[in-house]
Design a protein around this motif. Sequence first.
Motif, PDB file in Angstrom:
ATOM      1  N   GLN A 158      23.997  47.393  52.808  1.00 43.83           N
ATOM      2  CA  GLN A 158      23.485  46.237  52.395  1.00 43.83           C
ATOM      3  C   GLN A 158      22.337  46.365  51.203  1.00 43.83           C
ATOM      4  OE1 GLN A 158      21.396  45.021  56.345  1.00 43.83           O
ATOM      5  NE2 GLN A 158      22.369  42.663  55.828  1.00 43.83           N
ATOM      6  N   THR A 165      31.695  43.337  47.043  1.00 44.39           N
ATOM      7  CA  THR A 165      31.760  42.449  48.159  1.00 44.39           C
ATOM      8  C   THR A 165      32.125  43.904  49.481  1.00 44.39           C
ATOM      9  OG1 THR A 165      32.293  40.629  47.281  1.00 44.39           O
ATOM     10  CG2 THR A 165      33.430  41.262  49.417  1.00 44.39           C
ATOM     11  N   TRP A 185      29.726  40.196  56.288  1.00 48.27           N
ATOM     12  CA  TRP A 185      29.879  40.386  55.046  1.00 48.27           C
ATOM     13  C   TRP A 185      28.687  40.907  54.158  1.00 48.27           C
ATOM     14  CZ3 TRP A 185      34.673  40.032  52.637  1.00 48.27           C
ATOM     15  CH2 TRP A 185      35.517  39.450  53.612  1.00 48.27           C
ATOM     16  N   ASN A 187      27.002  40.690  50.714  1.00 49.95           N
ATOM     17  CA  ASN A 187      27.222  39.807  49.276  1.00 49.95           C
ATOM     18  C   ASN A 187      28.099  38.530  49.837  1.00 49.95           C
ATOM     19  OD1 ASN A 187      25.364  41.363  47.568  1.00 49.95           O
ATOM     20  ND2 ASN A 187      26.936  42.840  47.471  1.00 49.95           N
ATOM     21  N   ARG A 188      28.982  38.329  48.706  1.00 49.67           N
ATOM     22  CA  ARG A 188      29.991  37.191  49.243  1.00 49.67           C
ATOM     23  C   ARG A 188      31.271  37.447  49.879  1.00 49.67           C
ATOM     24  NH1 ARG A 188      30.333  39.876  45.242  1.00 49.67           N
ATOM     25  NH2 ARG A 188      28.182  39.029  44.308  1.00 49.67           N
ATOM     26  N   SER A 189      31.596  36.443  50.423  1.00 50.79           N
ATOM     27  CA  SER A 189      32.921  36.846  51.306  1.00 50.79           C
ATOM     28  C   SER A 189      34.138  36.466  50.449  1.00 50.79           C
ATOM     29  CB  SER A 189      32.975  36.087  52.592  1.00 50.79           C
ATOM     30  OG  SER A 189      32.939  34.443  52.224  1.00 50.79           O
ATOM     31  N   GLN A 190      35.216  36.927  51.051  1.00 52.55           N
ATOM     32  CA  GLN A 190      36.459  36.605  50.255  1.00 52.55           C
ATOM     33  C   GLN A 190      37.702  36.557  51.229  1.00 52.55           C
ATOM     34  OE1 GLN A 190      37.117  39.945  47.489  1.00 52.55           O
ATOM     35  NE2 GLN A 190      38.830  40.673  49.008  1.00 52.55           N
TER      36      GLN A 190
END
Length: 225
Positions: A158, A165, A185, A187-190
């Motif tokens: 983290q 990501t 996750w 940061n951002r997920s994808q």
Amino acid sequence: MTDPVDQHWADLLSPSRRNLLRGGGIAATAGLIGGQAFAAEPTPKLSPAAVAARTGKSPWGYETDRGPTRRPKSVRPGEENGLPDRPRAFTDIKSYHAHIYFDEDSYEKAVLIRKWSADRFAIELGNWNHEPRGPHVTPSFYFGFGTDLQPVILPWLQLNSLGLTILIHPNTDDPRADHLHYALWVNRSQPVNAYGMKKPDLAAGEPAVERIYPNTRPTIAIERG
């Protein structure tokens, strides 16, 4: 002028004729030409785009707006046959994977995270995936670690993601759920294309849960405040 025999063969082997043969119009698997047997060639399966190109029509028909709206089957773990009657034991988690995603603009950050991780933790470090691989839709690399390291590696990633990501998922006996429903996750997920993942084939000798085999030799103590 076209030779009648050549024209006969052309008609016989045309796509429409093959479909007729497959449907049993003359003979599904064999026929006679001049008393000689032949085997019908299988018709290649055409993509919807190829069907549309040949027919000039939508391959889906023209009443798709009238189709029923059915409730899809649940793929959430434990809900295949209704709600579960008890929670899962946390000890079902045997290890973890961390998947670090990057692209042509951020690969240098991935290089740094990879080196930092290998220098500090006894992990199972995989190879570089410079193209999408498995359920992962972008370039990535992964490392696996035991549950004993989870309280350290999770906050470490983290704080040291460098903005990339990162997918962190447990390893249980349900890989699809691990990637889609039990995941964390940074940061951002994808998107993760894991819907086709299956449970291990125990009859084929696959382990019930994927194991981790550390392959790094850490030489640097993790930094502490």
